[in-house]
Each structure stands twice: as C-alpha cells, then as structure tokens.
Design a protein around this motif. Sequence first.
Motif, short mmCIF file in Angstrom:
data_model
loop_
_atom_site.label_atom_id
_atom_site.label_comp_id
_atom_site.label_asym_id
_atom_site.label_seq_id
_atom_site.Cartn_x
_atom_site.Cartn_y
_atom_site.Cartn_z
N UNK A 71 0.86 -1.18 0.00
CA UNK A 71 0.00 0.00 0.00
C UNK A 71 0.89 1.23 0.00
N UNK A 72 0.37 2.28 -0.52
CA UNK A 72 1.12 3.53 -0.57
C UNK A 72 0.24 4.64 -0.01
N UNK A 73 0.89 5.60 0.59
CA UNK A 73 0.19 6.79 1.07
C UNK A 73 0.78 7.97 0.32
N UNK A 74 -0.08 8.78 -0.24
CA UNK A 74 0.41 9.95 -0.97
C UNK A 74 -0.34 11.19 -0.49
N UNK A 75 0.38 12.27 -0.46
CA UNK A 75 -0.22 13.55 -0.07
C UNK A 75 0.00 14.52 -1.21
N UNK A 76 -1.08 15.18 -1.60
CA UNK A 76 -0.95 16.20 -2.64
C UNK A 76 -1.52 17.51 -2.13
N UNK A 77 -0.81 18.57 -2.44
CA UNK A 77 -1.23 19.89 -1.99
C UNK A 77 -1.30 20.84 -3.16
N UNK A 78 -2.20 21.79 -3.08
CA UNK A 78 -2.23 22.87 -4.06
C UNK A 78 -2.50 24.16 -3.30
N UNK A 79 -2.07 25.21 -3.88
CA UNK A 79 -2.17 26.52 -3.22
C UNK A 79 -0.83 26.86 -2.60
N UNK A 81 1.21 28.87 0.95
CA UNK A 81 1.15 29.48 2.28
C UNK A 81 -0.06 29.01 3.07
N UNK A 82 -0.74 30.00 3.67
CA UNK A 82 -1.90 29.66 4.50
C UNK A 82 -3.10 29.26 3.65
N UNK A 83 -2.97 29.39 2.33
CA UNK A 83 -4.07 29.00 1.42
C UNK A 83 -3.86 27.60 0.83
N UNK A 84 -2.87 26.86 1.34
CA UNK A 84 -2.60 25.52 0.81
C UNK A 84 -3.69 24.54 1.27
N UNK A 85 -4.08 23.66 0.36
CA UNK A 85 -5.06 22.62 0.66
C UNK A 85 -4.42 21.28 0.34
N UNK A 86 -4.29 20.42 1.37
CA UNK A 86 -3.61 19.14 1.18
C UNK A 86 -4.59 17.98 1.40
N UNK A 87 -4.38 16.92 0.62
CA UNK A 87 -5.19 15.71 0.72
C UNK A 87 -4.27 14.50 0.78
N UNK A 88 -4.54 13.58 1.73
CA UNK A 88 -3.76 12.35 1.86
C UNK A 88 -4.63 11.17 1.43
N UNK A 89 -4.06 10.34 0.56
CA UNK A 89 -4.77 9.15 0.06
C UNK A 89 -3.96 7.90 0.36
#
Length: 128
Positions: A71-79, A81-89
């Motif tokens: 299994x793998x865990x990946x995190x992707x962010x966009x934006x 500074x304080x406007x960054x939005x990250x998602x971990x799958x």
Amino acid sequence: MLKNLFIISMATIVSGCVTTYVKKDNPSMVASEGDISKCKVEAYEKAPPKIQTQDNSLAVLGYMMKNPQSSTTSTSCYGAGSYANCTTNKNNSGYNPPPQTIEKDLNESLRDDLFKVCMDKSGYTPKK
C-alpha cells in the motif's frame, strides 16, 4: 447410449477413490468391476452432477483490504502558504487478484449414498 458411455467413463475415473467391497456372506470374494460400474451408473442416473458456480471475488477483496500486499500513502497539496489545501490518500493498488470462482457438485454426497445403497442391495459391504 452416449449419455451412458459418459456416465460409465466418469464412474471409471472416480473408481480410484472407491472403498473395496466384498460379499457379505463371503468376505474373501471382492466385488466385480461390473457390479461396481452398475451401481455407479445407477447412482449417476438418479443424481446427475449438479454444478453450482459461486463467485468468491468479494471474499478475496475483503481479505485484500485487511491484508494489502503493498500500500502507498500519498499527499498532494495545491495553493500556497496559508491558502494551501492538502489531501492524503491511501492506495491499496499493489495487489489485484483475478476473479475467483468455486465449483461444487451439489449432488455428490447424494450420489455416494445411492452407490452405497446399491452395493448393499447387491449383497456387498465395505471391506474392513
């Protein structure tokens, strides 16, 4: 005729797994192949193979989800500074089993019982 030939050939294939039968009144006399084949044919005619196919893919999938091969865990962010939005799958894509099916003859035990009854009626008993 073709049906009987099929049944006899199936009986011959299965005969390697059969218990030795002897005459009830003379245990030294072993059952003939003719008597054994007659009872196998009778049992197959009364209880022909009834194959049930069961899809077992969900059981395999359930096992895979509990015990992933990789299994793998990946995190992707966009934006920024304080406007960054990250998602971990979490991804269990490392193991993809083929579809699983199980075949079972629903009449097998009935056919075995019918064979034993026929042998008993013919004067034979399993060798002890």
